[in-house]
Design a protein around this motif. Structure first.
Motif, PDB file in Angstrom:
ATOM      1  N   LEU A  60       0.971  -1.099   0.067  1.00  0.00           N
ATOM      2  CA  LEU A  60      -0.086  -0.022  -0.038  1.00  0.00           C
ATOM      3  C   LEU A  60       0.969   1.294  -0.043  1.00  0.00           C
ATOM      4  O   LEU A  60       0.588   2.306  -0.692  1.00  0.00           O
ATOM      5  CB  LEU A  60      -1.004  -0.031   1.293  1.00  0.00           C
ATOM      6  N   ASP A  61       2.070   1.473   0.900  1.00  0.00           N
ATOM      7  CA  ASP A  61       2.867   2.422   0.785  1.00  0.00           C
ATOM      8  C   ASP A  61       3.423   2.540  -0.654  1.00  0.00           C
ATOM      9  O   ASP A  61       3.822   3.891  -0.844  1.00  0.00           O
ATOM     10  CB  ASP A  61       3.909   2.242   1.913  1.00  0.00           C
ATOM     11  N   LEU A  62       3.852   1.521  -0.990  1.00  0.00           N
ATOM     12  CA  LEU A  62       4.748   1.708  -2.340  1.00  0.00           C
ATOM     13  C   LEU A  62       3.936   2.100  -3.509  1.00  0.00           C
ATOM     14  O   LEU A  62       4.140   3.295  -4.169  1.00  0.00           O
ATOM     15  CB  LEU A  62       4.997   0.229  -2.753  1.00  0.00           C
ATOM     16  N   VAL A  63       2.416   1.863  -3.680  1.00  0.00           N
ATOM     17  CA  VAL A  63       1.704   2.494  -4.361  1.00  0.00           C
ATOM     18  C   VAL A  63       1.206   3.764  -4.031  1.00  0.00           C
ATOM     19  O   VAL A  63       1.160   4.539  -5.177  1.00  0.00           O
ATOM     20  CB  VAL A  63       0.318   1.456  -4.551  1.00  0.00           C
ATOM     21  N   ARG A  64       1.090   4.063  -2.949  1.00  0.00           N
ATOM     22  CA  ARG A  64       0.749   5.314  -2.569  1.00  0.00           C
ATOM     23  C   ARG A  64       2.102   6.400  -2.849  1.00  0.00           C
ATOM     24  O   ARG A  64       1.926   7.531  -3.358  1.00  0.00           O
ATOM     25  CB  ARG A  64       0.459   5.391  -1.157  1.00  0.00           C
ATOM     26  N   ASP A  65       3.181   5.757  -2.442  1.00  0.00           N
ATOM     27  CA  ASP A  65       4.532   6.593  -2.693  1.00  0.00           C
ATOM     28  C   ASP A  65       4.433   6.908  -4.371  1.00  0.00           C
ATOM     29  O   ASP A  65       4.721   7.997  -4.764  1.00  0.00           O
ATOM     30  CB  ASP A  65       5.683   6.047  -2.628  1.00  0.00           C
ATOM     31  N   ILE A  66       4.419   5.976  -5.214  1.00  0.00           N
ATOM     32  CA  ILE A  66       4.534   6.125  -6.628  1.00  0.00           C
ATOM     33  C   ILE A  66       3.396   7.208  -7.278  1.00  0.00           C
ATOM     34  O   ILE A  66       3.794   8.009  -7.865  1.00  0.00           O
ATOM     35  CB  ILE A  66       4.334   5.060  -7.402  1.00  0.00           C
ATOM     36  N   LEU A  67       2.179   6.980  -6.683  1.00  0.00           N
ATOM     37  CA  LEU A  67       1.329   7.754  -7.394  1.00  0.00           C
ATOM     38  C   LEU A  67       1.172   9.269  -6.652  1.00  0.00           C
ATOM     39  O   LEU A  67       1.006  10.271  -7.388  1.00  0.00           O
ATOM     40  CB  LEU A  67      -0.155   7.170  -6.610  1.00  0.00           C
ATOM     41  N   SER A  68       1.898   9.505  -5.329  1.00  0.00           N
ATOM     42  CA  SER A  68       2.152  10.771  -5.000  1.00  0.00           C
ATOM     43  C   SER A  68       3.305  11.659  -5.488  1.00  0.00           C
ATOM     44  O   SER A  68       3.508  12.795  -5.561  1.00  0.00           O
ATOM     45  CB  SER A  68       2.372  10.782  -3.282  1.00  0.00           C
ATOM     46  N   ARG A  69       4.395  10.847  -5.932  1.00  0.00           N
ATOM     47  CA  ARG A  69       5.562  11.411  -6.083  1.00  0.00           C
ATOM     48  C   ARG A  69       5.731  11.575  -7.716  1.00  0.00           C
ATOM     49  O   ARG A  69       6.609  12.281  -8.124  1.00  0.00           O
ATOM     50  CB  ARG A  69       6.871  10.445  -5.800  1.00  0.00           C
ATOM     51  N   TYR A  70       5.077  10.777  -8.565  1.00  0.00           N
ATOM     52  CA  TYR A  70       5.052  10.946 -10.094  1.00  0.00           C
ATOM     53  C   TYR A  70       3.820  11.183 -10.652  1.00  0.00           C
ATOM     54  O   TYR A  70       2.834  10.609 -10.282  1.00  0.00           O
ATOM     55  CB  TYR A  70       5.696   9.597 -10.476  1.00  0.00           C
ATOM     56  N   ASN A  71       4.099  11.667 -11.817  1.00  0.00           N
ATOM     57  CA  ASN A  71       2.934  12.122 -12.589  1.00  0.00           C
ATOM     58  C   ASN A  71       2.480  10.940 -13.507  1.00  0.00           C
ATOM     59  O   ASN A  71       2.810  10.916 -14.882  1.00  0.00           O
ATOM     60  CB  ASN A  71       2.967  13.441 -13.339  1.00  0.00           C
ATOM     61  N   VAL A  72       2.080   9.690 -12.911  1.00  0.00           N
ATOM     62  CA  VAL A  72       1.582   8.292 -13.729  1.00  0.00           C
ATOM     63  C   VAL A  72       0.519   8.426 -13.966  1.00  0.00           C
ATOM     64  O   VAL A  72      -0.511   9.198 -13.089  1.00  0.00           O
ATOM     65  CB  VAL A  72       2.400   7.347 -12.966  1.00  0.00           C
ATOM     66  N   ASP A  73      -0.133   7.556 -14.831  1.00  0.00           N
ATOM     67  CA  ASP A  73      -1.307   7.462 -15.176  1.00  0.00           C
ATOM     68  C   ASP A  73      -2.091   6.406 -14.492  1.00  0.00           C
ATOM     69  O   ASP A  73      -3.435   6.072 -14.914  1.00  0.00           O
ATOM     70  CB  ASP A  73      -1.606   7.225 -16.644  1.00  0.00           C
ATOM     71  N   GLY A  74      -1.462   5.457 -13.819  1.00  0.00           N
ATOM     72  CA  GLY A  74      -1.901   4.104 -13.121  1.00  0.00           C
ATOM     73  C   GLY A  74      -0.792   3.467 -12.816  1.00  0.00           C
ATOM     74  O   GLY A  74       0.424   3.742 -12.576  1.00  0.00           O
ATOM     75  N   ILE A  75      -1.387   2.343 -12.277  1.00  0.00           N
ATOM     76  CA  ILE A  75      -0.067   1.433 -11.919  1.00  0.00           C
ATOM     77  C   ILE A  75      -0.661  -0.186 -12.205  1.00  0.00           C
ATOM     78  O   ILE A  75      -1.858  -0.439 -12.457  1.00  0.00           O
ATOM     79  CB  ILE A  75      -0.457   1.068 -10.189  1.00  0.00           C
ATOM     80  N   GLN A  76       0.109  -0.923 -12.883  1.00  0.00           N
ATOM     81  CA  GLN A  76       0.091  -2.217 -13.464  1.00  0.00           C
ATOM     82  C   GLN A  76       0.626  -3.190 -12.219  1.00  0.00           C
ATOM     83  O   GLN A  76       1.969  -2.992 -12.056  1.00  0.00           O
ATOM     84  CB  GLN A  76       0.646  -2.345 -14.696  1.00  0.00           C
ATOM     85  N   LEU A  77      -0.120  -3.861 -11.634  1.00  0.00           N
ATOM     86  CA  LEU A  77       0.198  -4.994 -11.007  1.00  0.00           C
ATOM     87  C   LEU A  77       0.478  -6.357 -11.655  1.00  0.00           C
ATOM     88  O   LEU A  77      -0.126  -6.833 -12.617  1.00  0.00           O
ATOM     89  CB  LEU A  77      -0.821  -5.141  -9.899  1.00  0.00           C
ATOM     90  N   ASP A  78       1.619  -6.931 -11.256  1.00  0.00           N
ATOM     91  CA  ASP A  78       2.012  -8.244 -11.804  1.00  0.00           C
ATOM     92  C   ASP A  78       1.147  -9.549 -11.416  1.00  0.00           C
ATOM     93  O   ASP A  78       0.729  -9.347 -10.368  1.00  0.00           O
ATOM     94  CB  ASP A  78       3.478  -8.466 -11.591  1.00  0.00           C
ATOM     95  N   ASP A  79       1.141 -10.541 -12.181  1.00  0.00           N
ATOM     96  CA  ASP A  79       0.516 -11.693 -11.744  1.00  0.00           C
ATOM     97  C   ASP A  79       1.024 -12.384 -10.442  1.00  0.00           C
ATOM     98  O   ASP A  79       0.387 -13.350  -9.930  1.00  0.00           O
ATOM     99  CB  ASP A  79       0.269 -12.570 -13.012  1.00  0.00           C
ATOM    100  N   HIS A  80       2.170 -12.129 -10.467  1.00  0.00           N
ATOM    101  CA  HIS A  80       2.635 -12.367  -9.015  1.00  0.00           C
ATOM    102  C   HIS A  80       2.235 -11.784  -7.686  1.00  0.00           C
ATOM    103  O   HIS A  80       2.969 -12.182  -6.585  1.00  0.00           O
ATOM    104  CB  HIS A  80       4.229 -12.453  -9.227  1.00  0.00           C
ATOM    105  N   PHE A  81       1.287 -11.121  -7.858  1.00  0.00           N
ATOM    106  CA  PHE A  81       0.744 -10.554  -6.594  1.00  0.00           C
ATOM    107  C   PHE A  81      -0.065 -11.747  -5.919  1.00  0.00           C
ATOM    108  O   PHE A  81      -0.589 -11.514  -4.822  1.00  0.00           O
ATOM    109  CB  PHE A  81      -0.235  -9.275  -7.033  1.00  0.00           C
ATOM    110  N   GLY A  82      -0.111 -12.793  -6.495  1.00  0.00           N
ATOM    111  CA  GLY A  82      -1.153 -13.899  -6.043  1.00  0.00           C
ATOM    112  C   GLY A  82      -0.135 -14.893  -5.237  1.00  0.00           C
ATOM    113  O   GLY A  82       1.077 -14.259  -4.770  1.00  0.00           O
ATOM    114  N   MET A  83      -0.179 -16.220  -5.198  1.00  0.00           N
ATOM    115  CA  MET A  83       0.980 -16.930  -4.658  1.00  0.00           C
ATOM    116  C   MET A  83       0.902 -18.411  -5.152  1.00  0.00           C
ATOM    117  O   MET A  83      -0.264 -18.646  -5.881  1.00  0.00           O
ATOM    118  CB  MET A  83       0.707 -17.020  -3.129  1.00  0.00           C
ATOM    119  N   PRO A  84       2.024 -19.111  -5.224  1.00  0.00           N
ATOM    120  CA  PRO A  84       1.782 -20.493  -5.628  1.00  0.00           C
ATOM    121  C   PRO A  84       0.780 -21.261  -5.155  1.00  0.00           C
ATOM    122  O   PRO A  84       0.503 -21.012  -4.096  1.00  0.00           O
ATOM    123  CB  PRO A  84       3.200 -20.924  -5.322  1.00  0.00           C
TER     124      PRO A  84
END
Length: 170
Positions: free
Chosen positions: A82-106
């Motif tokens: 949550l902090d990582l996403v918040r930091d990216i969106l707060s510090r950079y003028n980006v249009d979104g975030i792409q999460l990887d399929d590895h956000f799940g687990m084996p």
């Protein structure tokens, strides 16, 4: 000297500036998701953040690389993401975030002490099934990942409304 100088670069800021100059949208991809190199500082400092197989092992080999998986149920892992996403969106003028399929687990993961305790608390002290493919056990773990995705999306909306939220399918 080149390595030292490169460490001081902000590559994402450079990419954002170049994309804006070219009129392109930029959506950073959080490539590894919950996966981490076995030897990473994160895995070494926080072994309790790793999810496990039923036999207690945490390592997964992909080709020549040994990986571990952060437990998406662990509150501190969730806060890190949550902090990582918040930091990216707060510090950079980006249009979104792409999460990887590895956000799940084996499929064989999820038998760490935290998940087992939570499962037992919700199931009248019943142990998780020995078969990691048991439909109820799969659904339970899957819901924990979905809960994290909902928290990540809400954090994105709260931080920077109207950005893209994308998840790579697996």
């Amino acid at each position: 000297e080149m390595c030292i100088r490169d460490r001081r670069r902000d590559v994402l800021a450079e990419a954002v500036a170049e994309c804006r100059r070219l009129g392109l949208k930029i959506v950073p991809w959080l490539e590894f998701g919950m996966m981490a190199p076995q030897e990473s500082t994160l895995a070494q400092r926080h072994p309790d953040w790793l999810t496990q197989r039923r036999d207690g092992t945490t390592n997964y080999t992909y080709g020549e690389h040994v990986r571990v998986w952060l437990n998406p149920t662990h509150p501190e892992v969730q806060q890190l993401m949550l902090d990582l996403v918040r930091d990216i969106l707060s510090r950079y003028n980006v249009d979104g975030i792409q999460l990887d399929d590895h956000f799940g687990m084996p499929i064989e993961a999820g038998y760490d002490a935290l998940n087992v305790a939570k499962y037992k608390a919700e199931r009248q002290n019943q142990e998780p099934p020995a078969d990691p493919r048991d439909p109820d056990w799969m659904a339970w773990r899957s819901q924990r990942v979905s809960d994290l995705m909902a928290k990540l999306r809400q954090t994105m909306r709260d931080t920077k409304p109207n950005v893209y939220f994308s998840l790579s399918p697996n």
